[in-house]
Structure formats: C-alpha cells, structure tokens
Design a protein around this motif. Structure first.
Motif, PDB file in Angstrom:
ATOM      1  N   UNK A  90      58.104  42.219  58.348  1.00  0.00           N
ATOM      2  CA  UNK A  90      58.008  40.898  58.974  1.00  0.00           C
ATOM      3  C   UNK A  90      56.751  40.156  58.536  1.00  0.00           C
ATOM      4  N   UNK A  91      55.751  40.888  58.039  1.00  0.00           N
ATOM      5  CA  UNK A  91      54.485  40.281  57.635  1.00  0.00           C
ATOM      6  C   UNK A  91      54.444  39.910  56.148  1.00  0.00           C
ATOM      7  N   UNK A  92      55.460  40.301  55.378  1.00  0.00           N
ATOM      8  CA  UNK A  92      55.379  40.141  53.921  1.00  0.00           C
ATOM      9  C   UNK A  92      55.114  38.706  53.484  1.00  0.00           C
ATOM     10  N   UNK A  93      55.716  37.750  54.167  1.00  0.00           N
ATOM     11  CA  UNK A  93      55.570  36.355  53.750  1.00  0.00           C
ATOM     12  C   UNK A  93      54.241  35.743  54.172  1.00  0.00           C
ATOM     13  N   UNK A  94      53.544  36.379  55.100  1.00  0.00           N
ATOM     14  CA  UNK A  94      52.308  35.775  55.607  1.00  0.00           C
ATOM     15  C   UNK A  94      51.087  36.662  55.403  1.00  0.00           C
ATOM     16  N   UNK A  95      51.258  37.838  54.833  1.00  0.00           N
ATOM     17  CA  UNK A  95      50.132  38.754  54.680  1.00  0.00           C
ATOM     18  C   UNK A  95      49.133  38.238  53.649  1.00  0.00           C
ATOM     19  N   UNK A  96      47.925  38.759  53.713  1.00  0.00           N
ATOM     20  CA  UNK A  96      46.884  38.345  52.780  1.00  0.00           C
ATOM     21  C   UNK A  96      47.263  38.727  51.348  1.00  0.00           C
ATOM     22  N   UNK A  97      47.838  39.904  51.181  1.00  0.00           N
ATOM     23  CA  UNK A  97      48.369  40.311  49.873  1.00  0.00           C
ATOM     24  C   UNK A  97      49.783  39.773  49.750  1.00  0.00           C
ATOM     25  N   UNK A  98      50.041  39.015  48.667  1.00  0.00           N
ATOM     26  CA  UNK A  98      51.379  38.453  48.481  1.00  0.00           C
ATOM     27  C   UNK A  98      51.767  38.481  47.009  1.00  0.00           C
ATOM     28  N   UNK A  99      53.056  38.611  46.790  1.00  0.00           N
ATOM     29  CA  UNK A  99      53.595  38.501  45.447  1.00  0.00           C
ATOM     30  C   UNK A  99      53.681  37.028  45.073  1.00  0.00           C
ATOM     31  N   UNK A 100      53.540  36.743  43.788  1.00  0.00           N
ATOM     32  CA  UNK A 100      53.571  35.356  43.323  1.00  0.00           C
ATOM     33  C   UNK A 100      54.531  35.208  42.142  1.00  0.00           C
ATOM     34  N   UNK A 101      55.086  34.019  42.003  1.00  0.00           N
ATOM     35  CA  UNK A 101      55.963  33.681  40.884  1.00  0.00           C
ATOM     36  C   UNK A 101      55.426  32.425  40.216  1.00  0.00           C
ATOM     37  N   UNK A 102      55.235  32.473  38.920  1.00  0.00           N
ATOM     38  CA  UNK A 102      54.853  31.290  38.152  1.00  0.00           C
ATOM     39  C   UNK A 102      56.137  30.570  37.750  1.00  0.00           C
ATOM     40  N   UNK A 103      56.502  29.559  38.529  1.00  0.00           N
ATOM     41  CA  UNK A 103      57.763  28.867  38.275  1.00  0.00           C
ATOM     42  C   UNK A 103      57.761  28.119  36.950  1.00  0.00           C
ATOM     43  N   UNK A 104      56.584  27.880  36.417  1.00  0.00           N
ATOM     44  CA  UNK A 104      56.513  27.178  35.142  1.00  0.00           C
ATOM     45  C   UNK A 104      56.949  28.029  33.960  1.00  0.00           C
ATOM     46  N   UNK A 105      56.778  29.329  34.088  1.00  0.00           N
ATOM     47  CA  UNK A 105      57.154  30.216  32.978  1.00  0.00           C
ATOM     48  C   UNK A 105      58.386  31.068  33.286  1.00  0.00           C
ATOM     49  N   UNK A 106      58.761  31.201  34.559  1.00  0.00           N
ATOM     50  CA  UNK A 106      59.913  32.030  34.931  1.00  0.00           C
ATOM     51  C   UNK A 106      61.197  31.394  34.429  1.00  0.00           C
ATOM     52  N   UNK A 107      62.025  32.177  33.749  1.00  0.00           N
ATOM     53  CA  UNK A 107      63.307  31.697  33.221  1.00  0.00           C
ATOM     54  C   UNK A 107      64.497  32.209  34.028  1.00  0.00           C
ATOM     55  N   UNK A 108      64.229  32.877  35.146  1.00  0.00           N
ATOM     56  CA  UNK A 108      65.291  33.453  35.986  1.00  0.00           C
ATOM     57  C   UNK A 108      66.215  34.355  35.184  1.00  0.00           C
ATOM     58  N   UNK A 109      65.617  35.167  34.323  1.00  0.00           N
ATOM     59  CA  UNK A 109      66.412  36.049  33.462  1.00  0.00           C
ATOM     60  C   UNK A 109      67.025  37.211  34.239  1.00  0.00           C
ATOM     61  N   UNK A 110      66.461  37.544  35.393  1.00  0.00           N
ATOM     62  CA  UNK A 110      67.020  38.591  36.230  1.00  0.00           C
ATOM     63  C   UNK A 110      66.508  39.987  35.942  1.00  0.00           C
ATOM     64  N   UNK A 111      65.581  40.147  34.981  1.00  0.00           N
ATOM     65  CA  UNK A 111      65.071  41.483  34.676  1.00  0.00           C
ATOM     66  C   UNK A 111      64.315  42.080  35.858  1.00  0.00           C
ATOM     67  N   UNK A 112      63.638  41.239  36.610  1.00  0.00           N
ATOM     68  CA  UNK A 112      62.898  41.736  37.772  1.00  0.00           C
ATOM     69  C   UNK A 112      63.854  42.298  38.819  1.00  0.00           C
ATOM     70  N   UNK A 113      64.976  41.606  39.019  1.00  0.00           N
ATOM     71  CA  UNK A 113      65.957  42.089  39.997  1.00  0.00           C
ATOM     72  C   UNK A 113      66.570  43.410  39.556  1.00  0.00           C
ATOM     73  N   UNK A 114      66.808  43.561  38.249  1.00  0.00           N
ATOM     74  CA  UNK A 114      67.386  44.801  37.739  1.00  0.00           C
ATOM     75  C   UNK A 114      66.418  45.969  37.878  1.00  0.00           C
ATOM     76  N   UNK A 115      65.125  45.698  37.775  1.00  0.00           N
ATOM     77  CA  UNK A 115      64.130  46.768  37.874  1.00  0.00           C
ATOM     78  C   UNK A 115      63.786  47.112  39.309  1.00  0.00           C
ATOM     79  N   UNK A 116      64.113  46.223  40.254  1.00  0.00           N
ATOM     80  CA  UNK A 116      63.703  46.421  41.651  1.00  0.00           C
ATOM     81  C   UNK A 116      64.495  47.555  42.286  1.00  0.00           C
ATOM     82  N   UNK A 117      63.836  48.571  42.821  1.00  0.00           N
ATOM     83  CA  UNK A 117      64.548  49.683  43.467  1.00  0.00           C
ATOM     84  C   UNK A 117      65.211  49.292  44.776  1.00  0.00           C
ATOM     85  N   UNK A 118      64.817  48.139  45.328  1.00  0.00           N
ATOM     86  CA  UNK A 118      65.384  47.682  46.596  1.00  0.00           C
ATOM     87  C   UNK A 118      66.424  46.582  46.405  1.00  0.00           C
ATOM     88  N   UNK A 119      66.814  46.305  45.148  1.00  0.00           N
ATOM     89  CA  UNK A 119      67.854  45.313  44.834  1.00  0.00           C
ATOM     90  C   UNK A 119      67.494  43.917  45.343  1.00  0.00           C
TER      91      UNK A 119
END
Length: 297
Positions: A220-249
């Motif tokens: 529940x804290x993931x979206x507001x925690x001090x540590x957060x994941x980031x996406x550079x929308x300027x360079x992301x091509x939505x290729x889906x490789x990150x989703x394929x590598x994610x163990x949690x789908x």
C-alpha cells in the motif's frame, strides 16, 4: 546479473541474521533473549528455534487479539509500536523487504527453480491477500474472543506456511513434548504448507502474491514511499521487456510502483535503454547504460 547475485546474497545473509541463534536447533527450544520482542521487517515466525526477533504479522495479531481485554480493564497501552513500525518501514521503502530481506521469499524463489511447467497467477487472485489480511489479521482476532476478552492469532494458526516450515516441523521433530501434543491443527497446517510448496514450483512467489499480510500492507506504500521506481517516458518505447522480466507479471512501464512490486530491480537490468530506474529522497540512481551498437563486419 551482478545486481541479482547481490540480491541473492543479501537474502541469504538476512535469513541467517534474522535466525542467528543456531544453538536452539539442537535444543528444540525457542530463543527468548532480550531482543525477541523487537519486530523484524519480514515474515519470520517468532516460534522458529533460532529467530531473534518477532514477526510483525504475529505481533499485529496479538495487538488486535488483546485490544478488547485491554479496553475492558481500562488499560490504554495498546502497543501501537508494531503499527508505527510497519508504517515507518512502508513509508521509507515500500516492499523492498519482500524482495531483498524476506527468508520465506527466498525459499519461494529457490523452490520455483525446480524444473516444471510454469503457470501465471491470475490477477484476480492477488487481491485475496487483502481479504486474508482484513479477516485473519484484524477482524477475527478482534471480534472472536474468549470469556476473558482475548482473541487468537488466526492467520498464524490457520494459514501461515512459514510458521509450519521453520517452527512447527523443527520443534515437533526436536521436542518430544511438543510432538506428543500434535493433533488435527498440525495436519491442517502441513496440508497448507504442501499446497503452497507445490504452487511455488509452478508459479513465482504464490504466497507473497495471494496470501501474505505483510506484503499487502507494505504494498500500500509503494506509490508514496521515499524509495520509488521511476520511468523515463522520454526514452521508454513500451517494448515490454521489463514486463517479461518481472517475476510478479507487472506491466512495469505503466505501473512502476504497483502494490505487487517487490522491488527486485530485475526490470532495471532488463531495460536496454536505461528508461527504468529508482530514486530515494528524490535523488535518482544513474540509469543503466544502453548497450553499444554492433559494429558492421
């Protein structure tokens, strides 16, 4: 990759550190040192012979189970320590303890390496952890009480496979007194453990994703925690490789701070463009460099 090897060593060190009093494995007794009341940031059964701290899920159930009795005798020391502890850890790092520190998470990942067909967990099942948390950790310990006003630790008693694996089995094997008292409940808990172990072979971290109250709370804290994941929308091509590598789908490029994310950082390693990163106190970690283009022969 180097980051994942480091994560595995950290997981192993945490499992040993949280269960450091090894002599009790020979005695068949539970460690009762002065630090035993200190909450650990992971699911780690209090009754494990070598556990040096308390499981926050068990501590939270005990808090709820004693609440009505405390109110009935005008005791106002409710033990908000465990709630504050969970809030502090979640606010700082979200579910990082799930991916980097939890011994039962490590066990699930290792069991999943057993060769077998691999199955994805339906997204709808991931919401059952909230139902289990609300019902077995909060509602039942508070509402179903004995004649003195005390409730029970329902999640520990009926569901938690970690307690069976690292506490119930060792203690019953080493302590004849405990072994003589085994009855239906132990058989039930063994059945639950076997079910989850079989599911671990087929699916990645099924307990974390469908039943763990601690993961549900920290998520529940993931979206507001001090540590957060980031996406550079300027360079992301939505290729889906990150989703394929994610163990949690997780569709990482659209939900980088999903409540399901255990922050293992596999998505960071998988992104060839360095579009996925993380930040702490608004200081961004350097993105992984993109691979150099192949030279023409």
């Amino acid at each position: 990759m180097a980051r994942q090897r480091t994560r595995r060593w950290v997981q192993a060190a945490a499992a040993l550190g949280f269960n450091a009093y090894l002599p009790n494995w020979l005695k068949g007794e539970i460690f009762q040192g002065g630090i035993k009341g200190t909450c650990l940031p992971v699911l780690n059964c209090y009754s494990c012979p070598s556990a040096i701290g308390a499981c926050p899920v068990g501590a939270l159930q005990n808090f709820m189970a004693a609440l009505r009795f405390n109110l009935s005798v005008a005791v106002h020391q409710f033990g908000f320590y465990v709630i504050g502890f969970l809030g502090a850890v979640g606010s700082l790092v979200g579910r990082i303890p799930c991916g980097w520190l939890c011994p039962f998470g490590l066990i699930q990942e290792l069991v999943h390496k057993i060769p077998s067909p691999k199955l994805r967990i339906p997204r709808g099942l991931t919401y059952t952890r909230y139902v289990i948390t609300a019902l077995f950790v909060f509602a039942l310990p508070l509402l179903l009480v004995d004649e003195y006003g005390y409730g029970q630790t329902w999640f520990c008693k009926w569901i938690c496979p970690d307690g069976t694996l690292i506490a119930g089995i060792p203690l019953s094997a080493l302590n004849s007194g405990i072994r003589a008292q085994l009855a239906f409940m132990f058989k039930w808990k063994m059945a639950v453990l076997v079910l989850f172990l079989a599911w671990m072979v087929l699916s990645m971290r099924p307990f974390c994703r469908t039943a763990c109250p601690l993961g549900a709370i920290f998520g529940l804290f993931n979206k507001v925690s001090v540590f957060r994941m980031t996406i550079d929308e300027g360079t992301c091509t939505s290729c889906g490789k990150c989703a394929k590598s994610c163990p949690l789908d997780i569709e990482v490029h659209t939900k980088p701070n999903s409540p399901d994310c255990i922050r293992c950082l596999k998505c960071v390693d998988s992104c060839a463009l360095g579009s996925i990163g993380y930040e702490f106190l608004r200081a961004k970690a350097p993105a992984a460099p993109a691979p150099a283009p192949d030279k023409a022969v």
